[in-house]
Design an enzyme around this catalytic site. Structure first.
Site, PDB file in Angstrom:
ATOM      1  N   LYS A 114     -11.709  19.806 -10.507  1.00 40.10           N
ATOM      2  CA  LYS A 114     -11.814  19.761 -12.085  1.00 40.10           C
ATOM      3  C   LYS A 114     -10.773  20.299 -12.701  1.00 40.10           C
ATOM      4  O   LYS A 114     -10.290  19.811 -13.810  1.00 40.10           O
ATOM      5  CB  LYS A 114     -13.080  20.238 -12.632  1.00 40.10           C
ATOM      6  CG  LYS A 114     -14.468  19.641 -12.201  1.00 40.10           C
ATOM      7  CD  LYS A 114     -15.654  20.465 -13.213  1.00 40.10           C
ATOM      8  CE  LYS A 114     -16.832  19.624 -12.843  1.00 40.10           C
ATOM      9  NZ  LYS A 114     -17.964  20.157 -13.373  1.00 40.10           N
ATOM     10  N   LYS A 199     -19.033   6.709  -5.606  1.00 42.17           N
ATOM     11  CA  LYS A 199     -20.361   7.055  -6.208  1.00 42.17           C
ATOM     12  C   LYS A 199     -20.552   6.549  -7.464  1.00 42.17           C
ATOM     13  O   LYS A 199     -19.527   6.495  -8.361  1.00 42.17           O
ATOM     14  CB  LYS A 199     -20.544   8.725  -6.263  1.00 42.17           C
ATOM     15  CG  LYS A 199     -21.699   9.348  -5.768  1.00 42.17           C
ATOM     16  CD  LYS A 199     -21.750  10.853  -5.549  1.00 42.17           C
ATOM     17  CE  LYS A 199     -22.667  11.371  -6.673  1.00 42.17           C
ATOM     18  NZ  LYS A 199     -22.859  12.540  -6.308  1.00 42.17           N
ATOM     19  N   LYS A 202     -21.157   8.921 -14.112  1.00 46.38           N
ATOM     20  CA  LYS A 202     -21.103   9.038 -15.604  1.00 46.38           C
ATOM     21  C   LYS A 202     -19.821   8.643 -16.277  1.00 46.38           C
ATOM     22  O   LYS A 202     -19.367   8.663 -17.376  1.00 46.38           O
ATOM     23  CB  LYS A 202     -21.969  10.001 -16.408  1.00 46.38           C
ATOM     24  CG  LYS A 202     -22.003  11.328 -15.838  1.00 46.38           C
ATOM     25  CD  LYS A 202     -22.870  12.147 -16.375  1.00 46.38           C
ATOM     26  CE  LYS A 202     -22.993  13.389 -15.839  1.00 46.38           C
ATOM     27  NZ  LYS A 202     -24.413  14.169 -15.964  1.00 46.38           N
TER      28      LYS A 202
END
Ligand code: TRP
Length: 336
Positions: A114, A199, A202
């Protein structure tokens, strides 16, 4: 022995089919199994670790809670709570923060992913994110935590924090139980509709890559019609799906939604073309998701009722959490 199960989601963006089949669907099963005690939180404090919009945080929090209820989590039996409204989470987090070596946190791959190359610009909160997660779990002395693969390392850190606390302050007695992961099975790993090796997410750029829990029937059908596939017909057994990531994903979604094994789906659809399979899958998706979507909308249209449910959940959660915090502070020797 009854299990105490805890899991949480962040109120960021919209929920999609991957969240439903990979998590919510499972949460509801766990709630209905044996005499499990289930706690499901909306972790809004986690959601502000990487930039957020103050204008939509409260609404996103309601939306996630509405999705839990619409999917079948029963607020009368399970605890549904909002993390920031149960102060014991933050309080325990501070205590744990003082007991967690930086070296443990530096190993967390999610932080590295991140923060990327700009680690010095990442916040202390993002770095300490797993410590707050440990507090979420241990404040309730949860024994089982359903999480996806990507959260496994955070759960191991939680176990390390619990174990080190027990060793240092409780003579090795198990004050905090070491929580077990419930890694959700292969069958429920939902992949992107555009790339069967990534995957469903969102944050992926293309909205066509995912089915949102708020999509209407036409949108769902269109996304499935346009989903990436290969030119072959469907195989008649699961082995034939190897090396065909997109086909495998669509069959997996069909299987999970219909409560069947992939083999059973292929017994029906083996040898058929995607032009035949996709409409069947679209119908099934709409069939299963539309009651959830409708219930979610109903709840969102009546925020007073939803907020009242959440307030009751928060109160119940705080009364379960407060004694653990109190005992932890006593063990650490605080003036009380
Ligand atoms: N980190 C989790 C995620 O992003 C969310 C989370 C926060 C969580 N606290 C938790 C999950 C406690 C399980 C238990 O998916």
């Amino acid at each position: 022995m009854s299990k105490r199960i805890l899991s949480c989601m962040q109120p960021t963006n919209r929920l999609h089919l991957g969240n439903y089949l990979g998590a919510l669907h499972n949460w509801v099963k766990l709630q209905d199994e044996g005499d499990n005690q289930c706690l499901y939180g909306v972790v809004d404090l986690h959601a502000i670790t990487a930039g957020h919009d103050p204008g939509s945080l409260a609404q996103s929090t309601r939306e996630i809670a509405a999705a839990y209820i619409a999917a079948g989590v029963d607020p009368a039996r399970s605890y549904i709570f909002v993390q920031s409204a149960v102060p014991a989470h933050s309080q325990l987090q501070w205590l744990f923060a003082t007991q967690t070596p930086l070296g443990w946190l530096k190993r967390m791959t999610q932080f590295k992913d991140k923060a990327g190359k700009k680690q010095d610009l990442a916040s202390l909160g993002l770095f300490g994110y797993p410590v707050l997660m440990a507090a979420d779990i241990l404040i309730y002395k949860a024994t089982h935590v359903p999480v996806g693969d990507d959260q496994k390392q955070h759960l191991e850190l939680t176990r390390d924090i619990a174990q080190s606390f027990n060793q240092h302050y409780c003579d090795g007695e198990e004050f905090f139980p070491l929580p077990e992961p419930y890694i959700t099975g292969e069958a429920t790993r939902v992949m992107s509709l555009r790339d069967g090796t990534a995957k469903m997410s969102k944050s992926a750029d293309s909205d066509m890559s995912r089915i949102n829990l708020t999509d209407d029937a036409d949108t769902i059908a269109q996304k499935i019609r346009k989903a990436k596939t290969d030119p072959e017909a469907l195989p008649d057994n699961a082995k034939g799906l190897e090396g065909r990531a997109e086909a495998d994903n669509l069959v997996g979604i069909y299987a999970a939604l219909s409560g069947q094994a992939k083999e059973d789906v292929l017994a029906d659809f083996g040898g058929k073309q995607f032009s035949e399979f996709k409409p069947a899958l679209a119908d099934l998706c709409v069939d299963k998701l539309s009651p959830i979507t409708a219930r979610m909308r109903e709840l969102m249209d009546d925020p007073g009722e939803l907020d009242a449910i959440l307030k009751r959940g928060n109160d119940k959660a705080q009364s379960l959490a407060a004694p653990t915090l109190e005992e932890t502070m006593k063990i650490l020797g605080f003036w009380r």
